[in-house]
Scaffold this motif. Structure first.
Motif, short mmCIF file in Angstrom:
data_model
loop_
_atom_site.label_atom_id
_atom_site.label_comp_id
_atom_site.label_asym_id
_atom_site.label_seq_id
_atom_site.Cartn_x
_atom_site.Cartn_y
_atom_site.Cartn_z
N MET A 12 77.13 136.48 39.17
CA MET A 12 75.86 137.18 39.39
C MET A 12 75.94 138.09 40.60
O MET A 12 75.37 139.19 40.60
N GLY A 13 76.63 137.64 41.65
CA GLY A 13 76.76 138.48 42.83
C GLY A 13 77.47 139.78 42.53
O GLY A 13 77.07 140.86 42.99
N VAL A 14 78.55 139.70 41.72
CA VAL A 14 79.31 140.91 41.35
C VAL A 14 78.42 141.86 40.54
O VAL A 14 78.35 143.06 40.80
N VAL A 15 77.74 141.31 39.54
CA VAL A 15 76.94 142.13 38.62
C VAL A 15 75.77 142.80 39.34
O VAL A 15 75.41 143.93 39.03
N LEU A 16 75.17 142.11 40.30
CA LEU A 16 74.03 142.67 41.00
C LEU A 16 74.44 143.69 42.06
O LEU A 16 73.83 144.75 42.19
N TYR A 60 67.35 130.27 41.31
CA TYR A 60 68.63 130.93 41.05
C TYR A 60 68.54 132.44 41.27
O TYR A 60 69.52 133.08 41.62
N GLY A 61 67.34 133.00 41.08
CA GLY A 61 67.15 134.42 41.39
C GLY A 61 67.38 134.69 42.87
O GLY A 61 68.03 135.68 43.25
N LEU A 62 66.88 133.80 43.73
CA LEU A 62 67.07 133.97 45.16
C LEU A 62 68.54 133.74 45.55
O LEU A 62 69.07 134.42 46.42
N VAL A 63 69.19 132.78 44.88
CA VAL A 63 70.62 132.55 45.13
C VAL A 63 71.42 133.80 44.76
O VAL A 63 72.37 134.18 45.46
N CYS A 64 71.04 134.43 43.65
CA CYS A 64 71.72 135.64 43.21
C CYS A 64 71.64 136.74 44.27
O CYS A 64 72.63 137.44 44.55
N LEU A 65 70.47 136.90 44.88
CA LEU A 65 70.32 137.90 45.92
C LEU A 65 71.23 137.58 47.11
O LEU A 65 71.84 138.48 47.71
N ALA A 66 71.34 136.29 47.43
CA ALA A 66 72.22 135.91 48.54
C ALA A 66 73.69 136.18 48.21
O ALA A 66 74.46 136.62 49.06
N MET A 67 74.07 135.93 46.96
CA MET A 67 75.47 136.13 46.56
C MET A 67 75.86 137.60 46.57
O MET A 67 77.04 137.94 46.67
N ALA A 68 74.88 138.50 46.47
CA ALA A 68 75.19 139.93 46.50
C ALA A 68 75.84 140.33 47.82
O ALA A 68 76.59 141.31 47.88
#
Length: 633
Positions: free
Chosen positions: A142-146, A391-399
């Motif tokens: 998710m981090g890569v895609v975002l 998981y949406g917030l985790v995705c933002l962090a992984m970016a």
């Protein structure tokens, strides 16, 4: 080297981009306030198992053929030529096997999470390990895609980087948390249409400016960008027919066979037949997407030739070249850059929303419900929505950490090869080898992951550059200039010194990333089988009916009789569509077939048939769908 050239959005571009986000959020809100209003986990996580073939197949396409393909494929073809197109050869087996092996097993077991299968086949510990591995894989992806499309947009157009990241992440989180799987699938359909429109617009306008497709093809041939069939079997070569056409099959199986994001879509179908048909429909769609990416790369080459924007310093990475090209082509056509950016972000949104929904599903079904079995339906649904939001917030962090992963295309495929490969091996171990036991499954998965990260991290830290051509130091006396023939010139030009082929551990680190999935899944299967044989093979009576695909039945006929008895085989009986439809009608939500339903079905069957073997007490045993066939020959 020049500075990065920024071409800014016009008012029309911002309007089109904003319309995409509003439309996506609107679909989520529609499903949040219509139908069953997402009040049950079956509706929120499984779309009531009521989806038809076409939206499911377009959602399958959008989930992984998204921003990664839109950004990565054209720059890959521009730089290295059309060899990448041979990945399309892997799509046939990569979708045929899931359609006729994985879907029947998963669908007939009436699962919500693919990892429920691992508990039925092995035990709860294997299920938890598989779930945690999947969560780790998808969070990184998710981090890569975002981050990748937002970074490219920022570098080329000056569009605020974290503004783009937050806009995508928050809108996606909103409609996924409110609208559930129905909203995810129908926004995928809308976003797939936008993706096709954006790519077609770029190809048509770009080819027109280059003098037509005939001229584009001619320039590509003259620039050696049209690749032939490379049958070099060397697994260290980055792209050959074998790495793409064969190694790609295992990558496709990891994506379309056992990945929860895709399995969840199969299971949301109204019938098993529609689930299988969705696999067939996605095949030509994938070929179209692949061809569009390759054509865009060729149009880019026709425009820039060997003088790429990257070489001139206009952009800083390959992943930014596509957006630079789009802004360059559409500089006099307001609104069209916004259409392509909407196309790009549609791809990212479809992938991320699928990840949110699948992560919420596996967390609820595999980690929380087993610990809190008496949770009410209302609380479970509310918690599922909260998980999607979290998981949406985790995705933002992984970016934040995604920027160091290099090429978006290679990074995404490497992630799925490194983590998806061992998961594929785990499912194959359980589905095709009846004697594999839980200990073998756990040790095999651990070995596969260890091997995957050893190779992956080693390759990242010691990445070897491709063979570089340098002038030879040969001191041969040259003939007089007027006597030099074309053959002599060709000989002189091709006399080069190439980097020697790596050996030992370096060779392992140089393995093509397209072989990661095949290599790592093979490690899981081999180690799992060896450990199972050493610790005591699984006995036939201990297997849950329907969890082993009967491929071994036909293979055993070639073995000596004394070995046949040791190879047990549980064969699923074909369930009639009428029976499935009757099961689908159980319960008020039209499709739920939960643990209580199974118990009621078993009790009813026991009362109706006094001769049934009452010794079968496994809570997930489904007598209506499967039976054990005698396998002694």
């Amino acid at each position: 080297m020049g500075e990065v050239v920024q071409m800014h959005f016009t008012k029309e571009d911002y309007i089109i981009f904003a319309l995409l986000l509003v439309a996506s959020a609107g679909i989520g809100l529609f499903y949040a306030f219509s139908g069953g209003r997402q009040r049950t986990t079956q509706e929120f996580l499984m779309a009531d198992r009521s989806m038809s073939c076409l939206p499911v197949s377009l959602s399958l396409l959008a989930t992984f053929q998204s921003a990664v393909a839109i950004l990565g494929a054209p720059s890959e073809v521009y730089t290295f030529g059309t060899q990448y197109w041979f990945l399309g050869c892997s799509y046939f087996l990569g979708l045929l096997i899931p359609a006729h092996v994985f879907i029947p097993v998963f669908y007939r077991l009436r699962l919500s999470s693919a990892y429920e299968y691992l508990e039925l086949r092995f035990n709860k510990m294997v299920r938890v390990c598989g779930t945690v591995t999947f969560i780790f894989q998808m969070v990184i992806y998710m981090g890569v895609v975002l981050y990748a499309p937002a970074l490219a947009l920022n570098a080329v157009t000056g569009f605020d980087l974290w503004g783009a990241v937050l806009a995508m992440g928050l809108v996606c989180t909103l409609y996924t948390a409110l609208g559930g799987l129905k909203a995810v699938i129908w926004t995928d359909v809308f976003q797939t249409v936008v993706m096709f429109a954006g790519q077609l617009a770029v190809i048509v306008v770009g080819a027109s400016q280059a003098g037509g497709m005939a001229e584009v093809w001619k320039k590509a041939i003259n620039g050696s960008r049209i690749a032939g069939l490379d049958l070099n079997p060397d697994p260290l070569e980055r792209h050959t027919f074998w790495t793409l056409g064969v190694g790609g099959v295992f990558l496709m199986l990891a994506l379309y066979g056992v990945n929860q994001a895709q399995v969840q879509r199969y299971l949301s179908s109204r019938t098993e037949r529609e689930a299988v048909m969705s696999c067939y429909v996605v095949f030509p769609c994938q070929q179209v997407v692949l061809c569009l990416g390759c054509l865009m790369g060729l149009v880019m080459f026709a425009r820039y030739g060997e003088n790429s924007p990257l070489d001139k310093g206009y952009v800083k990475s390959n992943d930014q070249m596509v957006l630079y090209f789009v802004m360059d082509v559409f500089r006099d056509l307001p609104g069209l850059p916004g259409l392509f950016v909407a196309c790009l972000f549609s791809g990212a949104l479809s992938t991320i929303s699928s990840a949110f929904n699948s992560l919420a599903t596996v967390t609820m079904e595999d980690l929380i419900k087993p610990l809190v079995p008496n949770m009410t339906e209302e609380k479970a649904t509310l918690l599922s929505k909260g998980l999607a939001l979290a998981y949406g917030l985790v995705c933002l962090a992984m970016a934040y950490v995604a920027s160091i992963m290099g090429s978006v295309l290679q990074a995404a495929f490497s992630i799925f090869g490194m983590v998806g490969g061992p998961l594929l091996g785990l499912f194959c171990l359980g589905m095709f080898f009846p004697w594999a036991n839980p200990t073998g499954a756990l040790v095999g998965l651990a070995s596969g992951l260890a091997m995957a990260f050893w190779i992956g991290i080693g390759s990242f830290l010691m990445r070897l550059p491709g063979p570089t051509l340098v002038p030879s130091l040969n001191t041969t006396v040259l003939p007089p200039l007027d006597n030099i023939t074309m053959t002599t010139v060709t000989s002189l030009v091709t006399t080069v010194t190439a980097k020697p082929r790596p050996t030992g551990v370096e060779a392992l680190y140089s393995l093509s990333y397209m072989w990661y999935s095949a290599h790592n899944s093979a490690v899981v299967v081999v180690v799992g089988l060896l450990v199972s044989l050493l610790t005591g093979p699984m006995k036939e009576e201990d297997l849950t009916p329907g969890t082993v695909f009967p491929v071994m039945r036909s293979l055993r006929s070639f073995l000596p009789e004394r070995y046949r008895e040791k190879l047990c085989c549980v064969t699923p009986l074909a369930m009639k569509h009428k029976e499935i439809n009757q099961m689908d009608k159980k319960g008020s939500n039209g499709a739920a077939y939960c643990k209580e339903d199974k118990d009621m079905e078993s009790d009813k069957a026991a009362r109706e048939d006094e001769d049934m073997d009452t010794s079968i007490t496994h809570p997930s045993y489904q007598a209506t769908a499967y039976s054990v066939q005698e396998t002694a020959l």
